[in-house]
Design a protein around this motif. Sequence first.
Motif, PDB file in Angstrom:
ATOM      1  N   ILE A 274       0.858  -1.186   0.000  1.00 26.11           N
ATOM      2  CA  ILE A 274       0.000   0.000   0.000  1.00 26.11           C
ATOM      3  C   ILE A 274       0.890   1.230   0.000  1.00 26.11           C
ATOM      4  CG2 ILE A 274      -1.858   1.262   1.155  1.00 26.11           C
ATOM      5  CD1 ILE A 274      -2.641  -1.313   2.563  1.00 26.11           C
ATOM      6  N   VAL A 275       0.562   2.178  -0.875  1.00 28.53           N
ATOM      7  CA  VAL A 275       1.282   3.448  -0.897  1.00 28.53           C
ATOM      8  C   VAL A 275       0.258   4.571  -1.021  1.00 28.53           C
ATOM      9  CG1 VAL A 275       1.664   3.285  -3.402  1.00 28.53           C
ATOM     10  CG2 VAL A 275       3.062   4.830  -2.023  1.00 28.53           C
ATOM     11  N   SER A 281       2.127  15.384  -7.712  1.00 27.71           N
ATOM     12  CA  SER A 281       3.558  15.141  -7.908  1.00 27.71           C
ATOM     13  C   SER A 281       3.892  13.657  -7.944  1.00 27.71           C
ATOM     14  CB  SER A 281       4.348  15.799  -6.775  1.00 27.71           C
ATOM     15  OG  SER A 281       4.043  15.170  -5.529  1.00 27.71           O
ATOM     16  N   VAL A 282       2.918  12.807  -7.632  1.00 28.64           N
ATOM     17  CA  VAL A 282       3.048  11.348  -7.485  1.00 28.64           C
ATOM     18  C   VAL A 282       4.224  10.971  -6.582  1.00 28.64           C
ATOM     19  CG1 VAL A 282       1.843  10.714  -9.590  1.00 28.64           C
ATOM     20  CG2 VAL A 282       4.292  11.062  -9.690  1.00 28.64           C
ATOM     21  N   ARG A 283       4.459  11.798  -5.577  1.00 31.65           N
ATOM     22  CA  ARG A 283       5.488  11.472  -4.588  1.00 31.65           C
ATOM     23  C   ARG A 283       4.844  10.684  -3.448  1.00 31.65           C
ATOM     24  NH1 ARG A 283      10.259  13.850  -5.507  1.00 31.65           N
ATOM     25  NH2 ARG A 283      10.307  15.628  -6.949  1.00 31.65           N
ATOM     26  N   ALA A 284       5.545   9.661  -3.002  1.00 31.16           N
ATOM     27  CA  ALA A 284       5.014   8.784  -1.963  1.00 31.16           C
ATOM     28  C   ALA A 284       4.989   9.511  -0.623  1.00 31.16           C
ATOM     29  CB  ALA A 284       5.862   7.526  -1.855  1.00 31.16           C
ATOM     30  N   LEU A 291       4.967  -3.360   0.629  1.00 34.73           N
ATOM     31  CA  LEU A 291       5.386  -2.752  -0.632  1.00 34.73           C
ATOM     32  C   LEU A 291       6.910  -2.667  -0.694  1.00 34.73           C
ATOM     33  CD1 LEU A 291       4.411  -1.558  -3.278  1.00 34.73           C
ATOM     34  CD2 LEU A 291       4.549   0.695  -2.233  1.00 34.73           C
ATOM     35  N   CYS A 292       7.532  -2.376   0.442  1.00 32.73           N
ATOM     36  CA  CYS A 292       9.005  -2.376   0.474  1.00 32.73           C
ATOM     37  C   CYS A 292       9.538  -3.747   0.072  1.00 32.73           C
ATOM     38  CB  CYS A 292       9.509  -1.995   1.867  1.00 32.73           C
ATOM     39  SG  CYS A 292       9.131  -0.287   2.356  1.00 32.73           S
ATOM     40  N   GLU A 293       8.861  -4.795   0.537  1.00 31.55           N
ATOM     41  CA  GLU A 293       9.266  -6.163   0.178  1.00 31.55           C
ATOM     42  C   GLU A 293       9.050  -6.417  -1.313  1.00 31.55           C
ATOM     43  OE1 GLU A 293       7.410 -10.595   0.799  1.00 31.55           O
ATOM     44  OE2 GLU A 293       7.297  -9.210   2.498  1.00 31.55           O
ATOM     45  N   ILE A 294       7.902  -5.970  -1.839  1.00 29.42           N
ATOM     46  CA  ILE A 294       7.585  -6.206  -3.250  1.00 29.42           C
ATOM     47  C   ILE A 294       8.589  -5.502  -4.156  1.00 29.42           C
ATOM     48  CG2 ILE A 294       5.882  -5.724  -5.055  1.00 29.42           C
ATOM     49  CD1 ILE A 294       3.693  -6.171  -2.952  1.00 29.42           C
ATOM     50  N   TRP A 295       8.917  -4.255  -3.836  1.00 29.96           N
ATOM     51  CA  TRP A 295       9.850  -3.494  -4.660  1.00 29.96           C
ATOM     52  C   TRP A 295      11.308  -3.732  -4.269  1.00 29.96           C
ATOM     53  CZ3 TRP A 295       6.941   1.874  -4.974  1.00 29.96           C
ATOM     54  CH2 TRP A 295       5.860   1.731  -5.851  1.00 29.96           C
ATOM     55  N   ALA A 365      -4.755  10.089  -2.948  1.00 22.99           N
ATOM     56  CA  ALA A 365      -4.628   8.905  -3.813  1.00 22.99           C
ATOM     57  C   ALA A 365      -3.940   7.779  -3.056  1.00 22.99           C
ATOM     58  CB  ALA A 365      -3.843   9.250  -5.078  1.00 22.99           C
ATOM     59  N   THR A 366      -4.443   6.574  -3.272  1.00 22.42           N
ATOM     60  CA  THR A 366      -3.880   5.374  -2.643  1.00 22.42           C
ATOM     61  C   THR A 366      -3.806   4.272  -3.691  1.00 22.42           C
ATOM     62  OG1 THR A 366      -4.846   5.947  -0.499  1.00 22.42           O
ATOM     63  CG2 THR A 366      -4.151   3.666  -0.807  1.00 22.42           C
ATOM     64  N   ALA A 367      -2.703   3.557  -3.693  1.00 18.14           N
ATOM     65  CA  ALA A 367      -2.552   2.404  -4.586  1.00 18.14           C
ATOM     66  C   ALA A 367      -2.290   1.166  -3.740  1.00 18.14           C
ATOM     67  CB  ALA A 367      -1.411   2.627  -5.573  1.00 18.14           C
ATOM     68  N   MET A 368      -3.070   0.115  -3.978  1.00 17.10           N
ATOM     69  CA  MET A 368      -2.867  -1.174  -3.322  1.00 17.10           C
ATOM     70  C   MET A 368      -2.278  -2.123  -4.358  1.00 17.10           C
ATOM     71  SD  MET A 368      -6.409  -1.021  -1.214  1.00 17.10           S
ATOM     72  CE  MET A 368      -7.011   0.190  -2.365  1.00 17.10           C
TER      73      MET A 368
END
Length: 746
Positions: A274-275, A281-284, A291-295, A365-368
């Motif tokens: 989740i971010v 600006s699409v900054r996290a 998500l840290c694990e996924i990326w 905005a949230t992205a799962m």
Amino acid sequence: MADPTESAVLLRLAVEATGIGIFDYDLATTTLRWDARTRALFGVAPDGAVTYAETFLQGLHPEDRERVDAALQAALDPAGTGLFDSEYRVLPAGGGPLRWIAARGQLIVSGGYASRMVGTVRDVTQAKRAEIALRATEERYRLVTRATNDAIWDWDLTTDTVLWNEALATAYGWTPDRVVPSGAWWIDHVHPDDRAAVEADIHAVIAGEAGDWDHEYRFQRADGTYAEVLDRGYMVRDAAGAPQRMIGAMLDVTERNRASAQFRAVFQGANIGIVQFDPRSVRALAVNAKLCEIWGAPESEILGHSLARWTPPEDDAERADLHRRLAKGETMQERLEKRYRRLDGRIIWARVNLVSQTLGDSVHATAMIEDITNEKLADTRREALIALGDRLRDLNTNAAVVRATAESLGRTLGVARAGYALVDPAGNLSAVAPDWIAAGLGPQAGTQTLATVAASVVRLRRGETLAVADIAATPERVDDAAGYAQIGMRAVVKVPILQRGRLVGILYVLDAVAHDWTPGEIAFAREVAERAWGGLTRIEADEQQRILNRELSHRLKNTLAVVQAIVSQTLRNVTDVEAAKEALAARLIALGKAHDILLSGEGESADFEAVLASALAIHDDRQPDRFRISGPPIELGAKAALSLALMLHELATNAAKYGALSVPDGRVAVTWDVTAPMGGEPMVRMTWRESGGPTVAIPSRKGFGSRLIERGLVGAVGGTVGLDYDPAGVVCRVTAPLAGFQAGSV
């Protein structure tokens, strides 16, 4: 003495200077006298008549008349205080704004009787308006404090007095009788662990120049529990900047913090990435551990950075379009699949649930993000298996099957090399097609791999799949580390193919770099191996079927020729048609049974004893010791089996008609053995001997049956056949090479 006239003038001037009016009410004559100031306040002309009822009472605001009249009448009562003190509103007779008047009079008593009421009036309109405004402000303040859940406080810093609104009781249970209105009482009810920090913080603001203060801490409720509160205060200073008071509000954030803690727990503990990010600006802004694990990146590499950096350059156009829509403030709820590039450079697939919404003036905005790389790889492998199966069905050589298999395996797994080797019963390997090799590899990639693959045969025979991620790091896990290094390969998977416990093939995959083989990749290799073996066995089965079809055609022709010969010989010179029919039927049945024996085995052969038993079965009447059969096992070729079956049928038929099988006590013994003369080839000797039957006489002529006995088997296997018509019983002796009996061609 002062001049009374002068004194009166001075008094009048002083009264006029203060703006005070004077009234004199003569009770005996009911005469009311007003001075000029009083007349002006009531809007009465200087020469106008003044009366208590028509001028004074009628000049009052209707809502005040009754109250003021009652107060004056009470003051005129000799038994009372004699003091009239009242405020009222005046509606000037000539019109004009409403005025507030403060009147004060004293009853004068003479001779025990009330004679006059003398007093003053003063315009207090402005003061009254200010008082009303203040009361309205206080009422609004009271209503506001009642309408909010905040505990509002007013701390007089000069007296250390703290006033609280009703919320202190409603929200925290502290009724006014239990509250000490001081700063010390408040600080005593701050949680002991928070008290020092709160006290130091607020006193730093008071002593400094800051205009406001806020702090989050735990405040004790009346029941002894603690509420988590957000306290905010605003400083009031005098002209010199000295602190006078602080006004603030204490908000209970216990539930908010609990909900926030729950959200954080869900956010951080979620099994999907989740971010939360700024859509412009699409900054996290916030990211969870998944998500840290996924990326494959620490939080510091994501927070504050643009999410665009995680999209591969080749997918940037699609990403840019999506981000433009977000930047425009578009409300979105989309589900999509896209690729990301991890920090280590590896490309992964993800399923993204993107939500953006407008809250006030801002867009959130949230992205799962769910890693579906394995799903995608599984789909790719499944499609590859389907395509391979379709392709293998159209191939008709082992080399083509191996090439297709190796290519599918290598391309799907993205490796350097793949191949297939056949294994014979002795454990020797052979390749039916060159390995598939990925484009761009060095010249050493073409080096033959069979020797390296063969080094693992012992382990592969046990059914073990060999998978090594890094041969250079763990050379002990392979059997020929030097061989792999020589061909430039660093990772390997070998899949054994076992049939009935025997190793028949090895499918192998090689990579030029370290490769952490996943269970899915190994399972895919096994599936491909099974399809490869299926393709190879299909081709072998097709070839065997073609051979069998040719053999069947050849055998059918020969069988028909044998049948034709039997029919021709049986019916030649026939005098008894019925007997000929029976003989022909019996011979054809014997031929059919011999074929049954041949077709019941795995090959085109039959056991010697089985042929005997089948030929004699029709004559076995279950008499004890009717037949005695003994001899070693001999595998007969098809031609020998058919000829032997027909010969034994003729012998048994003759015995049933004329010899030992025609009487109950007759017996037949069939024996055979295999001998090998010194320096010669092995020979089979078989003897048919009858006993206990009628006395045998030499026949006067020989029919087809006798000729079939003497010549049929000899023509098929070679050797000699002799018939001896011994009076005690017929004896037939066969001597022929073992090789003739075992010859497979018909």
